[in-house]
Design a protein around this motif. Structure first.
Motif, PDB file in Angstrom:
ATOM      1  N   ALA A 183       0.856  -1.099   0.075  1.00 52.84           N
ATOM      2  CA  ALA A 183      -0.061  -0.072  -0.035  1.00 52.84           C
ATOM      3  C   ALA A 183       0.820   1.112   0.048  1.00 52.84           C
ATOM      4  CB  ALA A 183      -1.068  -0.028   1.247  1.00 52.84           C
ATOM      5  N   PHE A 184       2.026   1.232   0.687  1.00 50.34           N
ATOM      6  CA  PHE A 184       2.722   2.519   0.978  1.00 50.34           C
ATOM      7  C   PHE A 184       3.181   3.309  -0.323  1.00 50.34           C
ATOM      8  CE2 PHE A 184       6.714   4.905   1.562  1.00 50.34           C
ATOM      9  CZ  PHE A 184       6.243   5.869   2.525  1.00 50.34           C
ATOM     10  N   PRO A 185       3.705   2.384  -1.390  1.00 50.68           N
ATOM     11  CA  PRO A 185       3.995   3.001  -2.629  1.00 50.68           C
ATOM     12  C   PRO A 185       3.113   3.532  -3.479  1.00 50.68           C
ATOM     13  CG  PRO A 185       5.084   0.862  -2.379  1.00 50.68           C
ATOM     14  CD  PRO A 185       4.487   0.817  -1.358  1.00 50.68           C
ATOM     15  N   ARG A 186       1.787   2.923  -3.410  1.00 54.00           N
ATOM     16  CA  ARG A 186       0.484   3.548  -4.178  1.00 54.00           C
ATOM     17  C   ARG A 186       0.111   4.878  -3.503  1.00 54.00           C
ATOM     18  NH1 ARG A 186      -1.200  -0.215  -7.743  1.00 54.00           N
ATOM     19  NH2 ARG A 186      -0.520  -2.096  -7.508  1.00 54.00           N
ATOM     20  N   LEU A 187       0.145   4.997  -1.876  1.00 55.12           N
ATOM     21  CA  LEU A 187      -0.290   5.913  -1.227  1.00 55.12           C
ATOM     22  C   LEU A 187       0.716   7.002  -1.457  1.00 55.12           C
ATOM     23  CD1 LEU A 187      -1.585   4.110   2.028  1.00 55.12           C
ATOM     24  CD2 LEU A 187      -3.059   4.998   0.049  1.00 55.12           C
ATOM     25  N   LEU A 188       1.861   6.763  -1.462  1.00 55.19           N
ATOM     26  CA  LEU A 188       2.924   7.778  -1.312  1.00 55.19           C
ATOM     27  C   LEU A 188       2.915   8.716  -2.806  1.00 55.19           C
ATOM     28  CD1 LEU A 188       5.493   8.960  -0.174  1.00 55.19           C
ATOM     29  CD2 LEU A 188       6.733   7.203  -1.431  1.00 55.19           C
ATOM     30  N   ASN A 189       2.582   8.072  -3.714  1.00 54.89           N
ATOM     31  CA  ASN A 189       2.513   8.754  -5.159  1.00 54.89           C
ATOM     32  C   ASN A 189       1.159   9.602  -5.260  1.00 54.89           C
ATOM     33  OD1 ASN A 189       4.568   7.699  -6.299  1.00 54.89           O
ATOM     34  ND2 ASN A 189       3.950   5.786  -6.937  1.00 54.89           N
ATOM     35  N   PHE A 204      -0.626  10.676  -2.183  1.00 56.51           N
ATOM     36  CA  PHE A 204      -1.055  11.555  -0.874  1.00 56.51           C
ATOM     37  C   PHE A 204       0.292  12.169  -0.584  1.00 56.51           C
ATOM     38  CE2 PHE A 204      -4.426   8.621  -1.108  1.00 56.51           C
ATOM     39  CZ  PHE A 204      -5.480   9.164  -1.232  1.00 56.51           C
ATOM     40  N   GLY A 205       1.391  11.813  -0.816  1.00 57.30           N
ATOM     41  CA  GLY A 205       2.832  12.299  -0.181  1.00 57.30           C
ATOM     42  C   GLY A 205       3.156  11.475   1.247  1.00 57.30           C
ATOM     43  N   PHE A 206       4.440  11.838   1.590  1.00 51.25           N
ATOM     44  CA  PHE A 206       5.195  11.106   2.451  1.00 51.25           C
ATOM     45  C   PHE A 206       4.175  10.747   3.793  1.00 51.25           C
ATOM     46  CE2 PHE A 206       7.583  10.052   6.282  1.00 51.25           C
ATOM     47  CZ  PHE A 206       8.507   8.955   5.870  1.00 51.25           C
ATOM     48  N   TRP A 207       3.894  11.802   4.524  1.00 50.91           N
ATOM     49  CA  TRP A 207       3.357  11.865   5.804  1.00 50.91           C
ATOM     50  C   TRP A 207       1.997  11.113   5.803  1.00 50.91           C
ATOM     51  CZ3 TRP A 207       6.500  11.430   9.544  1.00 50.91           C
ATOM     52  CH2 TRP A 207       7.638  12.331   9.409  1.00 50.91           C
ATOM     53  N   PRO A 208       1.014  11.565   5.034  1.00 49.84           N
ATOM     54  CA  PRO A 208      -0.210  10.672   4.838  1.00 49.84           C
ATOM     55  C   PRO A 208       0.015   9.445   4.446  1.00 49.84           C
ATOM     56  CG  PRO A 208      -0.444  13.015   3.669  1.00 49.84           C
ATOM     57  CD  PRO A 208       0.899  12.743   4.108  1.00 49.84           C
ATOM     58  N   ALA A 209       0.706   9.077   3.782  1.00 49.82           N
ATOM     59  CA  ALA A 209       1.014   7.631   3.254  1.00 49.82           C
ATOM     60  C   ALA A 209       1.447   6.752   4.439  1.00 49.82           C
ATOM     61  CB  ALA A 209       2.071   7.671   1.821  1.00 49.82           C
TER      62      ALA A 209
END
Length: 116
Positions: free
Chosen positions: A76-82, A84-89
């Motif tokens: 999930a983290f790589p998808r969320l990072l792209n 929403f950005g680092f902290w929200p991801a």
């Protein structure tokens, strides 16, 4: 007291090594991070401190079961990072991990594995 400082220094060195290697190579950094280095260090520390074999075995046993529900976070983290950005991801990944852990603990309980 010197022993605990030695443990801190060696354990911290592993974390620094992972982050420094990851700067140079995504794959090698991830490979080093994926190795169970913290668990191996914990087992070594427990053994050196003459903990009973049952304590070492239980540590390894529970570590296995605690690792399984953390795996969805790595997807999930790589998808969320792209998106929403680092902290929200990172925050969402932490929530995903907690939810995965709670659901996994409930799923394995009927098999006699008590994680909570």
């Amino acid at each position: 007291m010197p022993w605990i400082i030695t443990k801190y220094l060696i354990t911290a060195a592993v974390v620094v090594a992972v982050s420094e290697l990851a700067k140079r190579s995504d794959r090698l950094g991830a490979l080093l991070a994926s190795l169970p280095l913290v668990t191996l260090l914990a087992l070594i520390w427990l053994h050196i401190e003459k903990q009973p074999v049952s304590k070492l075995a239980n540590h390894a046993w529970y570590t296995f079961w605690y690792v399984v529900p953390t795996l969805p976070m790595f997807l999930a983290f790589p998808r969320l990072l792209n998106r929403f950005g680092f902290w929200p991801a990172l925050g969402c990944s932490a929530v995903i991990t907690l939810l995965s852990f709670a659901l996994f603990a409930l799923a394995v309980r009927p098999f006699g594995i008590k994680l909570l």
